[in-house]
Structures are given as structure tokens and as C-alpha cells.
Design an enzyme around this catalytic site. Structure first.
Site, PDB file in Angstrom:
ATOM      1  N   LYS A  82      52.507  13.911  42.230  1.00 37.04           N
ATOM      2  CA  LYS A  82      51.417  14.875  42.428  1.00 37.04           C
ATOM      3  C   LYS A  82      50.853  14.634  43.815  1.00 37.04           C
ATOM      4  CE  LYS A  82      49.197  18.059  39.883  1.00 37.04           C
ATOM      5  NZ  LYS A  82      49.815  18.993  38.933  1.00 37.04           N
ATOM      6  N   GLY A 182      38.047  28.774  30.196  1.00 40.27           N
ATOM      7  CA  GLY A 182      38.666  28.994  31.489  1.00 40.27           C
ATOM      8  C   GLY A 182      39.560  30.211  31.473  1.00 40.27           C
ATOM      9  N   LEU A 183      39.167  31.257  32.198  1.00 43.59           N
ATOM     10  CA  LEU A 183      39.937  32.496  32.260  1.00 43.59           C
ATOM     11  C   LEU A 183      40.563  32.665  33.637  1.00 43.59           C
ATOM     12  CD1 LEU A 183      37.452  34.766  30.292  1.00 43.59           C
ATOM     13  CD2 LEU A 183      39.731  34.054  29.526  1.00 43.59           C
ATOM     14  N   GLY A 184      41.115  31.558  34.117  1.00 50.02           N
ATOM     15  CA  GLY A 184      41.827  31.610  35.384  1.00 50.02           C
ATOM     16  C   GLY A 184      43.240  32.125  35.180  1.00 50.02           C
ATOM     17  N   LYS A 185      44.155  31.671  36.041  1.00 44.77           N
ATOM     18  CA  LYS A 185      45.526  32.180  36.019  1.00 44.77           C
ATOM     19  C   LYS A 185      46.183  31.991  34.652  1.00 44.77           C
ATOM     20  CE  LYS A 185      46.625  29.733  39.687  1.00 44.77           C
ATOM     21  NZ  LYS A 185      47.420  29.150  40.786  1.00 44.77           N
ATOM     22  N   VAL A 186      46.055  30.795  34.081  1.00 44.49           N
ATOM     23  CA  VAL A 186      46.707  30.509  32.800  1.00 44.49           C
ATOM     24  C   VAL A 186      45.918  31.106  31.638  1.00 44.49           C
ATOM     25  CG1 VAL A 186      47.502  28.698  31.244  1.00 44.49           C
ATOM     26  CG2 VAL A 186      47.746  28.408  33.713  1.00 44.49           C
ATOM     27  N   GLY A 187      44.599  30.932  31.659  1.00 47.51           N
ATOM     28  CA  GLY A 187      43.757  31.416  30.575  1.00 47.51           C
ATOM     29  C   GLY A 187      43.910  32.908  30.336  1.00 47.51           C
TER      30      GLY A 187
END
Length: 359
Positions: A82, A182-187
Site C-alpha cells: 500500500k 458512506g455513499l461514495g464510489k462503492v456505497g
């Protein structure tokens, strides 16, 4: 650039930790390689305004170790690594900085492949790739897989299905209430899969624009003010899909869900949380098992990306999650411990083959 050599990385078991700095562009980065027992280390680059270098180092060490276990359980012939870039991406990110970072990645000569993470995107990978061959998560027009959140969400959904089957006897979320933090890219993608499967979704996000997206796209989603309200809500499944540490000494006692399965990395705030979850009768689907769809997607680029092949591999997260949950029951340990054992077994067994000399 220099290899870090003090007690912290050494005691963590990492093979190599590299500090990178380019004063002209403002680049300060750390690349951590936990293991190359299975192959080159693969893991994304996080661009984040850490409070201190110590905080950045702690995060990259945790994340790179998680990637080694994730890649092992995903069946990939890749080790774990990482990277973090320390700073505010809105203020610091530039072509020059990304290309300087790419040169540091190239200097590792293939021991580490990078990809997207928090604060970095497909377009950034295309810039980094102008300086190094060892980049995944590139745009479709450059032969890449594009947005890795697509299969990350698909894999989380598969892991959640396996957890639902283990708890309720059927591999579906139909009729269940899922809390998405979390409603980002994945959510966003995960929310779509859940609604298509017949689940009721309750969600929250710190970004007002993400909440507005939910109102416009899925008006049936119930929005709550914050993560605390979501945890206390009457939900069956809790899906942390933002930053790590969502499961801690405060949130677990308040959690009403029977299953935790989400996309966030390092959801357990510290060792022992997995036992607290077990004591409360909450089934935890280990994060690095269920969120491996993204790394499966970007890893597929190394051999020339094929979406259907990658999606088929990500679908198998359902089977891997089932195996881990059954192993946990058989051995009387929390699923997180069972997952660790399975990953360590594969790293040891397959890594041992490197001792067989090839002509």
C-alpha cells in the site's frame, strides 16, 4: 528515498517500507510492502491529509498488511502493499507530483504495483503510468479496468449474501434492512445491488452531495443524519463503506444489526473488537474478504483486462466468505481469526514453492 529501519515497521513484519520525498512538487509519500510471498505486492495509493507523519505511517502499515491477506484470500498470485501520499489532494495534487510519485514506484522495479484508493482516481493512475509500468486501475482507453469500485461493491454484495445465508438460511437480502455508512464510489453501487435484491436501505454520508445523489437516484433510501444514528437504527445488516475503525468500543455495544459486511478497510478499531462482536451475537464478515472485488478487478489488468473474467472471480467472494464462516464455526473462533488462518496458510503453502529452484 530510503528504507525505514526502526522498531515499528520491523515489529509489524513488513518486508520493506520506503519514504519518498520530492520537495519541488511537495510530494511526501510512504510505500509499504508487507509480503511478496505470493508475488509482487499490489495495493492502492491513498492521498490523504494526515495529521502527522506518524499517523500516515500507521495507516500505510495497517493497509499494506490487510492487502497481503486480501490478495491471498482472493486467490491472487500477488503479495500485499500500500502507499500513502501525505497531504490535501485538493490543494497539492498536480501532474508533476503524481509523475514524481510514479518514478518512486518505478524505482522498486516491480516489487509494488499501485492502484486507486481514497483521494486517487483512474485519471491519476493514467498520469502515474507515464513514469512507471507498475500501475493498475487505469482508464479503459488506456487498456485498464476503469473504476474498481464496480467490482468492489459486487464483491461486498456477494459476501453479504453469504453472511445472510449463514444467519438467516437464505443467500438474499430481500426483506432485510441494510444500513450503508458512506455513499461514495462503492456505497453507491452497493446500494443499487441491495435495492435490486429487494432490500430496504438506510444510509448516511458526511458529504451533502452524496446524500443528494441518493435522494435523486434512489428516493426510497432513508437518509439519517450520521453514522451514530445509523448504528442505532433498526437494521439487520451494517455496511461500513467509508474510512476504517468503524467498529470500536463505542459503536459495537450500540449496534443493533446481526451482520456486519462492508467495503471499508480496517473496520476493527483494535484487536479484541472481533471478540466483542461475537459476544454480542453479531456476525462479522471480515472486510478484507468481502471487499476484495476491487483488487481482483485491477489485478486482472496485469494479464490484459477482461471484465467478465474479473467479475466471475469477484463472484467467488460468496464461496470464500461461506468457507470462512463455516471454518469459524468448526474451530470455535471469530470469522476474522478464521480468515487470518486461511490467508496465512495460503501464503505459507504457496510461498514455500519459491524455494523450488527453476532453471
Amino acid at each position: 528515498m530510503g528504507v525505514f529501519a526502526n522498531d515499528d515497521p520491523g515489529s509489524s513484519g513488513h518486508e520493506q517500507v520506503v519514504f519518498c520525498q520530492d520537495k519541488q512538487t511537495g510530494l511526501r509519500a510512504i510505500i509499504a510492502i508487507y509480503s511478496t510471498a505470493l508475488g509482487p505486492a499490489l495495493g492502492g495509493t491513498r492521498f490523504y491529509p494526515y495529521a502527522s507523519e506518524a499517523e500516515a505511517l500507521a495507516d500505510v502499515l495497517d493497509l499494506s498488511r490487510g492487502m497481503a491477506y486480501k490478495n491471498a484470500l482472493a486467490g491472487l498470485d500477488l503479495g500485499g502493499g500500500k502507499a500513502v501520499i501525505w497531504g490535501d489532494p485538493d490543494r497539492l495534487k498536480s501532474e508533476a507530483l503524481l509523475r514524481a510519485y510514479g518514478r518512486f514506484v518505478e524505482s522498486l522495479r516491480g516489487r509494488y504495483y499501485t492502484a486507486c484508493d481514497v483521494g486517487t482516481y483512474v485519471a491519476d493512475m493514467d498520469v502515474i503510468a507515464r513514469e512507471t509500468r507498475f500501475v493498475t486501475g487505469r482508464s479503459v482507453e488506456h487498456g485498464g479496468a476503469g473504476d474498481s469500485s464496480v467490482l468492489t461493491a459486487w464483491g461486498v454484495f456477494q459476501g453479504m449474501r453469504a453472511a445472510a445465508e449463514h444467519v438467516w438460511g437464505s443467500p438474499t437480502l430481500a426483506g432485510r434492512t441494510v444500513g450503508v455508512a458512506g455513499l461514495g464510489k462503492v456505497g453507491r453501487h452497493l446500494t443499487g445491488h441491495l435495492i435490486d435484491d429487494g432490500a430496504r436501505v438506510v444510509a448516511t454520508d458526511v458529504n451533502p452531495r452524496a446524500c443528494e445523489w441518493a435522494r435523486q437516484t434512489y428516493p426510497q433510501v432513508e437518509l439519517v443524519p450520521d453514522a451514530s444514528a445509523l448504528i442505532a437504527a433498526d437494521i439487520d445488516v451494517y455496511a461500513p463503506c467509508a474510512l476504517g475503525g468503524a467498529l470500536n468500543d463505542d459503536t459495537v455495544p450500540a449496534l443493533r444489526a446481526k451482520v456486519v459486511a462492508g467495503a471499508a478497510n480496517n473496520q476493527l478499531a483494535h484487536p479484541g473488537i472481533e471478540k466483542l462482536l461475537a459476544e454480542r451475537g453479531i456476525l462479522y464478515a471480515p472486510d478484507y474478504v468481502v471487499n476484495a472485488g476491487g483488487v481482483i478487478q485491477v489485478a486482472d489488468e496485469i494479464d490484459g483486462f477482461n471484465f467478465e473474467r474479473a467479475k466471475l472471480r469477484a463472484t467467488r467472494i460468496y464461496d470464500t466468505t461461506r468457507e470462512i464462516l463455516q471454518l469459524a464455526d468448526a474451530e470455535g473462533v471469530p470469522p476474522a481469526v478464521a480468515a487470518d488462518r486461511l490467508a496465512e496458510r495460503r501464503m505459507a503453502d504457496v510461498g514455500r514453492l519459491r524455494t523450488i529452484l527453476l532453471p
